[in-house]
Structure formats: structure tokens, C-alpha cells
Design a protein around this motif. Structure first.
Motif, PDB file in Angstrom:
ATOM      1  N   VAL A 131      -6.302   3.129   1.244  1.00 12.24           N
ATOM      2  CA  VAL A 131      -5.843   3.098   2.632  1.00 12.24           C
ATOM      3  C   VAL A 131      -6.664   4.097   3.437  1.00 12.24           C
ATOM      4  CG1 VAL A 131      -3.893   3.506   4.169  1.00 12.24           C
ATOM      5  CG2 VAL A 131      -3.518   2.435   1.943  1.00 12.24           C
TER       6      VAL A 131
ATOM      7  N   SER B  77      -8.032  -1.068  -3.644  1.00 11.04           N
ATOM      8  CA  SER B  77      -8.522  -0.527  -2.376  1.00 11.04           C
ATOM      9  C   SER B  77      -7.876   0.824  -2.076  1.00 11.04           C
ATOM     10  CB  SER B  77      -8.230  -1.501  -1.235  1.00 11.04           C
ATOM     11  OG  SER B  77      -6.834  -1.650  -1.036  1.00 11.04           O
TER      12      SER B  77
ATOM     13  N   ASN C 183      -7.557  -1.039   4.889  1.00  8.99           N
ATOM     14  CA  ASN C 183      -7.860  -0.692   3.500  1.00  8.99           C
ATOM     15  C   ASN C 183      -9.303  -1.049   3.190  1.00  8.99           C
ATOM     16  OD1 ASN C 183      -7.998  -3.425   2.238  1.00  8.99           O
ATOM     17  ND2 ASN C 183      -5.824  -3.490   2.737  1.00  8.99           N
TER      18      ASN C 183
ATOM     19  N   GLY D 189      -4.234   1.078  -2.116  1.00 15.27           N
ATOM     20  CA  GLY D 189      -3.978  -0.216  -1.512  1.00 15.27           C
ATOM     21  C   GLY D 189      -4.078  -1.311  -2.547  1.00 15.27           C
TER      22      GLY D 189
ATOM     23  N   PRO E 133       0.826  -1.203   0.000  1.00 16.68           N
ATOM     24  CA  PRO E 133       0.000   0.000   0.000  1.00 16.68           C
ATOM     25  C   PRO E 133       0.859   1.251   0.000  1.00 16.68           C
ATOM     26  CG  PRO E 133       0.085  -0.947   2.194  1.00 16.68           C
ATOM     27  CD  PRO E 133       0.790  -1.915   1.288  1.00 16.68           C
TER      28      PRO E 133
END
Length: 259
Positions: free
Chosen positions: A68, A66, A79, A62, A54
């Protein structure tokens, strides 16, 4: 209607008629908080599968699309993924809280996996819940025996026949395990070639083997309608992921025959 409410309604529509879930685990491990932090952020290939690290900040990118949402090394990492194109799981969040124990020589970890499943909720939740225990056990094995050694990671699936109801029982027998083989036993494994290992995990859904240089994990995903799987985390200096994949794929095909 406010812009905020419109956005909330849009997100709910995109999520469909799914139901929320939450899977919570807490454990202690013989590793420092810094070692746990390194494992869950940059060392995932050692116990789970390799992922892009990440971005080290709130709002950073992430793994797997995703974002963070919490970044406080080595104490908190979260995440979150929303509407990333996976219709069966339109919301997914992984949250890790790490605290020192015994003056920082050990760590306490709280892991929370939450989100929304939309399709076949009971089956998805059961699979995620049981996989969580196995993956977190493998994390502890990695931290205790192998971290921070570099890893060669391999994962593969069996042929279609390995999705049958009794497939994982067949795998255990093929490995040379009996009904009396208990966790902690040292066993001679009948894999692609015979080798010695410790049976570090066993239940009706998963088998874990630990050698001096590897964690070999067997997944009874036939219980959830999928083929049996194998993952190998090989920490040997001369590890060859391609050769490992070929050897275990041939072994699985030999156990079940071609699809």
C-alpha cells in the motif's frame, strides 16, 4: 556509485527490456465515496474477484504481494507490486482517487493502472485496456444494484477449442443473443437452464448479464489467444459457488465439446 543509484540499476535490470504502460479511466457512479471505498478495498468479489483486504496503512501489505503506497479513506488508495516473480509484468500499480459529488450522494472516481509489460507488449496492453472498461462497468453495476450484499464468486475457463477466432461469437449465439440484441434489453438466456436477464454489456470481447441476484460475465479471451472465460458474482442468499461452477462448466463444454 551511490547506494540509491545501485538499487535503481538493479531494479531496471530485473525489469528487463519491458515498456511502461498507463491506463486511465474516470467515471461517476450513483454511490457514495464510502461505498466505492468499501468496494475497492474489501468488496472486490462483487465485481472483480475476491482479494485479501489491504492492511489499512501506507506500507501495509496489499493483495497479491503488493504494498500500500497511498491510504486516505475514502479518497485515495494505491497499491504497487515490484518484481514479485511475474516476469511478464515486473511492475504493477493500481491507483484510485475518489471525490464526492452531489453533496456526497454520488462519487467521481479516477482509476489509473500503470506498470511495465515485457512480453508481447501490444497484446498485453490491448487485453488490459479492454478488460479495464468491462471490470469498471461491472463495478458500477455492483455498486448500483447489489452492494453491500455478500457474494459467492465463481470463475472458470472453456475448453481449448474456445480459444478459436470465432469462439466468442459462438458463445453469444449459444446464449440466445442475436446481432440485434442491444444493451439494456431483457433477454431469455439459454444457459445451463433458461433464465431472464438484462444484457448490461456487450461488445466483441465481453458480454454482461444481470439478473435479480447475480452478475454473469463472459470474457472473449480468445481474442488474446486464451480460452473463453466466465465469472459469476452470485448475491442470492442460497448461492452455491460449486454448483454454479459445475453448471456453467458443463454448459461451456457442451458448446465447444471437450478439449
Amino acid at each position: 556509485m551511490s547506494e540509491e543509484n545501485e538499487q535503481e540499476n538493479k531494479q531496471e535490470s530485473e525489469r528487463g527490456t519491458g515498456r511502461e504502460f498507463e491506463i486511465v479511466r474516470e467515471f461517476e457512479v450513483d454511490a457514495t465515496p464510502e461505498e466505492v471505498w468499501a468496494a475497492i478495498t474489501t468488496g472486490t468479489g462483487g465485481y472483480l474477484w475476491p482479494m485479501s483486504p489491504p492492511e489499512p496503512r501506507v506500507g501495509g501489505a496489499g493483495p497479491f504481494g503488493s504494498t500500500v503506497t497511498a491510504w486516505d479513506p475514502p479518497h485515495r488508495y494505491t497499491n504497487r507490486s515490484e518484481n514479485t516473480g511475474a516476469p511478464a509484468q515486473p511492475l504493477n500499480q493500481l491507483d484510485h482517487t475518489i471525490e464526492p459529488r452531489d453533496g456526497g450522494r454520488r462519487a467521481w472516481v479516477r482509476y489509473v493502472h500503470s506498470g511495465i509489460f515485457t512480453d508481447d507488449w501490444d497484446n498485453q496492453y490491448d487485453g488490459a485496456n479492454k478488460h479495464t472498461d468491462f471490470y469498471l462497468h461491472t463495478l458500477r453495476e455492483y455498486l448500483t444494484h447489489f452492494a453491500p450484499r455478500p457474494v459467492a464468486f465463481t470463475t472458470l475457463n472453456g475448453p481449448g477449442k474456445s480459444a478459436s477466432a470465432d469462439a466468442f461469437t459462438t458463445v453469444g449465439r449459444a446464449l440466445g443473443l442475436t446481432g440485434e440484441t442491444a444493451v439494456g434489453a431483457r433477454v431469455t438466456v439459454r444457459g445451463p437452464k433458461e433464465f431472464e436477464a438484462v444484457l448490461d454489456y456487450r461488445d466483441p470481447y465481453f458480454i454482461g448479464l444481470r439478473t435479480d441476484d447475480a452478475l454473469i460475465r463472459f470474457f472473449g479471451r480468445n481474442h488474446w489467444g486464451a480460452p473463453v472465460g466466465i465469472s459469476v458474482h452470485d448475491f442470492a442468499p442460497d448461492a452455491d459457488a460449486e454448483a454454479t461452477e459445475t453448471a456453467w462448466q458443463d454448459w461451456l463444454n457442451g458448446v465447444f465439446g471437450p478439449s
